[in-house]
Scaffold this motif. Structure first.
Motif, PDB file in Angstrom:
ATOM      1  N   GLY A 328       0.831  -1.210   0.000  1.00  0.00           N
ATOM      2  CA  GLY A 328       0.000   0.000   0.000  1.00  0.00           C
ATOM      3  C   GLY A 328       0.862   1.254   0.000  1.00  0.00           C
ATOM      4  N   LEU A 329       0.177   2.401   0.153  1.00  0.00           N
ATOM      5  CA  LEU A 329       0.877   3.694   0.186  1.00  0.00           C
ATOM      6  C   LEU A 329       1.712   3.823   1.452  1.00  0.00           C
ATOM      7  CD1 LEU A 329      -1.951   6.234  -0.733  1.00  0.00           C
ATOM      8  CD2 LEU A 329       0.021   5.594  -2.134  1.00  0.00           C
ATOM      9  N   TYR A 332      -0.831   8.710   3.779  1.00  0.00           N
ATOM     10  CA  TYR A 332      -2.043   9.368   3.286  1.00  0.00           C
ATOM     11  C   TYR A 332      -2.235  10.629   4.112  1.00  0.00           C
ATOM     12  CZ  TYR A 332      -6.832   9.808   1.537  1.00  0.00           C
ATOM     13  OH  TYR A 332      -7.986  10.239   0.922  1.00  0.00           O
ATOM     14  N   ASP A 359      -0.644   9.940  -0.994  1.00  0.00           N
ATOM     15  CA  ASP A 359      -1.821  10.494  -1.667  1.00  0.00           C
ATOM     16  C   ASP A 359      -2.669  11.278  -0.666  1.00  0.00           C
ATOM     17  OD1 ASP A 359      -3.402  11.066  -3.827  1.00  0.00           O
ATOM     18  OD2 ASP A 359      -3.700   8.975  -4.407  1.00  0.00           O
ATOM     19  N   ASP A 373     -10.631   5.873   3.247  1.00  0.00           N
ATOM     20  CA  ASP A 373      -9.921   5.878   1.965  1.00  0.00           C
ATOM     21  C   ASP A 373      -8.450   5.493   2.170  1.00  0.00           C
ATOM     22  OD1 ASP A 373      -9.836   6.261  -0.813  1.00  0.00           O
ATOM     23  OD2 ASP A 373      -9.042   8.296  -0.565  1.00  0.00           O
ATOM     24  N   ARG A 376      -8.276   1.822   2.665  1.00  0.00           N
ATOM     25  CA  ARG A 376      -8.489   1.131   1.382  1.00  0.00           C
ATOM     26  C   ARG A 376      -7.206   1.135   0.553  1.00  0.00           C
ATOM     27  NH1 ARG A 376     -13.583   3.307   0.476  1.00  0.00           N
ATOM     28  NH2 ARG A 376     -12.540   5.146  -0.315  1.00  0.00           N
ATOM     29  N   LYS A 377      -6.472   2.223   0.665  1.00  0.00           N
ATOM     30  CA  LYS A 377      -5.236   2.343  -0.132  1.00  0.00           C
ATOM     31  C   LYS A 377      -4.044   1.732   0.590  1.00  0.00           C
ATOM     32  CE  LYS A 377      -6.458   6.254  -3.056  1.00  0.00           C
ATOM     33  NZ  LYS A 377      -7.852   6.614  -2.842  1.00  0.00           N
TER      34      LYS A 377
END
Ligand code: HAM
Length: 419
Positions: A328-329, A332, A359, A373, A376-377
């Motif tokens: 993942g990222l 965030y 992001d 979100d 989810r990422k």
């Protein structure tokens, strides 16, 4: 509404990681076996395939995407890669390269106008290898062992390697004669394809899907009996050395392959997994001793195989093997107002250009929805920017796994994440 052409597919963003994973692994294996990548055009002169693949094959007769360009040249979207590699080898005089044999791999779309069904597409991606410039049973074994290792490296277990020798041109001619004698008296009991194959390529009757249970196929003459001593010895050495590597195989005298250029070693890898579907061939290949000369090239011989990524994916699915999902990222950034969003946007540019994957929200969602979100990422860290944070240029960097937080200056986010 305009729809995707039949027999093609979109690989959607949620699935591309599978393709990238497979392609990376194939590149890595090719590197270890010392095969270098070659990239040839997606379209070629039509004549290349007519001569190379063969005028009696289904590919040339029924399946090519052929068109005239504005200069009235007949061009064809490549249906396979071997003829293109042979063309490039000849044109670039690779027989004089210092690195011999020439060992190349390719990975790209191929096009065949076939009846589309599960595992059969009109555009599909082939990964293939070709080793040109030596005729030695050990290079055949290298290619076969690479093929086996590729499938095993993905964890596949239900594999069946079928091999055969279809000898040299002389043995083949004699064998074809014997087949004509065998089938001709009762050829009207066979499908229309076989009725024309008896004149163009009698060996193809042996792998006809419609007539495979016909008694004349079951008791047809066997290629092996028509091989000359040299071809037999070559085949025996290939088999011996496969056994020495612990590679399981099955000799399949009816394996003839659908392209005309093959001589000696020919093979296919099948999946025996339940639920794989009607088309069980994962990969095919073999030796082609006359192909380069047929294309006006030097007297060099080659061997190779090609597999489609689409069928590899089906085999993985049939055996319940999942490929690792991408990470993942790193970060965030949640924002509480539009001013914070502007700052987040600037911070992101700085972070991303320093190797951090990050992001933010652009849809003006509430904080709770932004956190959702972030989850989810797969964000490993989050920060929330509001009035306070903008003033102090400090934010709470939250580790999403442990819940721990740490107050960090804007300038130090990247270095903290790196730690
Ligand atoms: P081929 O048997 O025609 O051989 O194709 C090789 C592989 O490409 C098949 O086993 C299958 O995995 C895949 N394939 C073929 N047609 C389709 C399709 N319509 N949809 C999805 N996958 C497909 C060749 O192409 C030879 N050039 C292989 C070779 C390389 N021989 C020597 N060197």
């Amino acid at each position: 509404m305009i729809q995707i052409p039949r027999g093609t597919q979109d690989v959607l963003p949620k699935d591309t990681y599978k393709w990238q994973y497979i392609e990376n692994q194939l590149n890595e294996i090719a590197k270890n076996f010392n095969y270098a990548e070659i990239r040839t055009p997606i379209f070629e002169a039509t004549d290349l395939f007519v001569r190379g693949v063969g005028g009696s094959t289904d590919i040339v007769n029924k399946e090519m995407y052929t068109f005239k360009d504005k200069g009235d040249r007949s061009l064809t979207l490549r249906p396979e890669g071997t003829a293109s590699v042979a063309r490039s080898y000849i044109e670039n005089k690779m027989q004089h390269d210092v690195n011999q044999p020439v060992k190349v791999f390719y990975n790209g779309p191929m096009f065949r106008y076939e009846r589309s069904q599960k595992g059969r597409f009109r555009q599909f991606v082939q990964f293939g290898v070709e080793a040109i410039g030596v005729e030695d049973p050990l290079i055949d074994v290298e290619v076969l062992s690479m093929l086996m290792y590729i499938y095993q490296s993905f964890g596949l277990k239900h594999l069946k390697l079928h091999i055969n020798s279809i000898g040299d041109h002389n043995s083949r001619a004699q064998y074809n004669e014997a087949l004509v004698k065998h089938f001709e008296p009762r050829i009207d009991e066979f499908c229309s394809d076989c009725q024309s194959r008896i004149h163009t390529n009698p060996m193809r009757i042996l792998d006809c899907k419609k007539d495979r249970d016909h008694e004349l196929i079951q008791n047809a003459p066997i290629m092996y009996d028509y091989l000359n001593d040299e071809s037999k010895a070559y085949f025996e050495t290939v088999k011996e050395n496969l056994t020495a590597l612990g590679i399981d195989y099955e000799v399949d005298y009816n394996l003839v392959r659908g392209l005309d250029y093959y001589t000696h070693t020919a093979f296919e890898m099948m999946s025996s997994a339940d639920g794989f579907g009607a088309i069980t061939t994962l990969c095919g290949g073999g030796r082609y001793n006359g192909l380069l000369e047929l294309l006006d090239g030097p007297e060099e011989t080659g061997i190779g195989f090609a597999l489609s990524i689409e069928r590899l994916l089906l085999a993985l699915e049939a055996e319940g093997i999942e490929l690792p999902e991408p990470e993942g990222l790193d970060l965030y950034i949640c924002t509480l107002d539009s001013q914070a969003a502007v700052t987040a946007n600037r911070l992101l540019y700085n972070l991303r250009t320093n190797g951090v994957s990050a992001d933010m929200d652009y849809k003006h969602r509430k904080l709770k929805a932004q956190m959702k979100d972030a989850n989810r990422k797969g964000a490993k860290y989050t920060i929330v920017l509001g009035e306070n944070e903008l003033e102090t240029k400090q934010a709470e960097l939250k580790n999403m796994e442990t819940g721990e937080t740490k107050s960090v200056h804007f300038e130090e986010i990247a270095s903290h994440l790196e730690e």
